[in-house]
Design a protein around this motif. Structure first.
Motif, PDB file in Angstrom:
ATOM      1  N   CYS A   1       0.711   1.716  -4.288  1.00 16.56           N
ATOM      2  CA  CYS A   1      -0.656   2.200  -4.424  1.00 16.56           C
ATOM      3  C   CYS A   1      -0.674   3.695  -4.726  1.00 16.56           C
ATOM      4  O   CYS A   1      -0.257   4.511  -3.904  1.00 16.56           O
TER       5      CYS A   1
ATOM      6  N   LEU B   1      -8.993   0.060  -1.783  1.00 16.72           N
ATOM      7  CA  LEU B   1      -8.227  -0.878  -0.947  1.00 16.72           C
ATOM      8  C   LEU B   1      -9.126  -1.555   0.079  1.00 16.72           C
ATOM      9  O   LEU B   1      -8.975  -2.751   0.347  1.00 16.72           O
TER      10      LEU B   1
ATOM     11  N   PHE C   1      -4.040  -3.910   5.333  1.00 16.02           N
ATOM     12  CA  PHE C   1      -4.449  -3.487   3.994  1.00 16.02           C
ATOM     13  C   PHE C   1      -5.708  -2.623   4.036  1.00 16.02           C
ATOM     14  O   PHE C   1      -5.841  -1.662   3.294  1.00 16.02           O
TER      15      PHE C   1
ATOM     16  N   THR D   1       0.818  -1.213   0.000  1.00 13.85           N
ATOM     17  CA  THR D   1       0.000   0.000   0.000  1.00 13.85           C
ATOM     18  C   THR D   1       0.850   1.261   0.000  1.00 13.85           C
ATOM     19  O   THR D   1       0.458   2.263  -0.592  1.00 13.85           O
TER      20      THR D   1
ATOM     21  N   SER E   1      -8.677   5.635  -4.049  1.00 14.32           N
ATOM     22  CA  SER E   1      -7.706   4.553  -3.873  1.00 14.32           C
ATOM     23  C   SER E   1      -7.864   3.874  -2.515  1.00 14.32           C
ATOM     24  O   SER E   1      -7.844   2.640  -2.424  1.00 14.32           O
ATOM     25  N   ALA E   2      -8.046   4.633  -1.453  1.00 12.34           N
ATOM     26  CA  ALA E   2      -8.219   4.021  -0.130  1.00 12.34           C
ATOM     27  C   ALA E   2      -9.549   3.287  -0.028  1.00 12.34           C
ATOM     28  O   ALA E   2      -9.620   2.213   0.583  1.00 12.34           O
TER      29      ALA E   2
END
Length: 169
Positions: A56, A71, A109, A52, A67-68
């Motif tokens: 990422c 995830l 994660f 990450t 993006s988060a």
């Protein structure tokens, strides 16, 4: 009695799948090798942190960190995969590996803290305020539940089909 003769206390907080397969000493009851389990869990967490942090990209859409959020959804899917493998396996070592993967990798994660921070930012900046923040949390949790369920049901069906194919042979 020296330090090597001191009996160990059981770690009852560990899941049943974490207990060892064999006894190492006939005079003592078998207890989990918690240092090995902890090391394995921490190693999975380190892998997740590296992925990450290094690989990422940060992508946003307005005030939402896409993006988060992604995830968190991917992490729920991976947790479903690990759960399905653990649930459909009779191999204790594989079950332990899946449990440590869920605790270490998926735990690092994914981020509940991110979800709360993102909701607070949305509440402060969105014209919908707290209602928008609550909708964000509910929709993200809903997507995570769907991703987890999709992984579990798909993998369980695949394993079931493979087992029925093996029985036919």
């Amino acid at each position: 009695m020296d330090a090597t003769d001191t009996p160990h206390e059981p770690l009852t907080m560990l899941p049943h799948s974490c207990w060892p397969l064999e006894q190492t000493d006939r005079t003592q009851r078998a207890y989990p090798r918690w240092t090995e389990l902890l090391t394995q869990t921490i190693a999975w967490g380190c892998v997740a942190e590296c992925l990450t942090s290094v690989f990422c990209p940060i992508a946003t859409y307005g005030a939402i960190d896409v993006s988060a959020s992604g995830l968190n959804i991917i992490g729920a899917f991976l947790s479903g995969v690990a759960y399905a493998i653990e649930d459909n396996s009779n191999d204790m070592r594989l079950q332990i590996l899946c449990a440590s993967f869920q605790a270490g990798f998926v735990g690092v994660f994914t981020s509940f803290t991110f979800t709360v921070e993102q909701a607070a930012a949305l509440a402060a900046t969105s014209p919908r305020g707290r209602l928008g923040a609550a909708a964000f949390i509910a929709s993200l949790f809903g997507m995570q539940l769907c991703a987890f369920g999709l992984a579990v049901s798909t993998l369980s069906r695949v394993v079931g089909a493979l087992r029925s194919t093996e029985r036919e042979r």
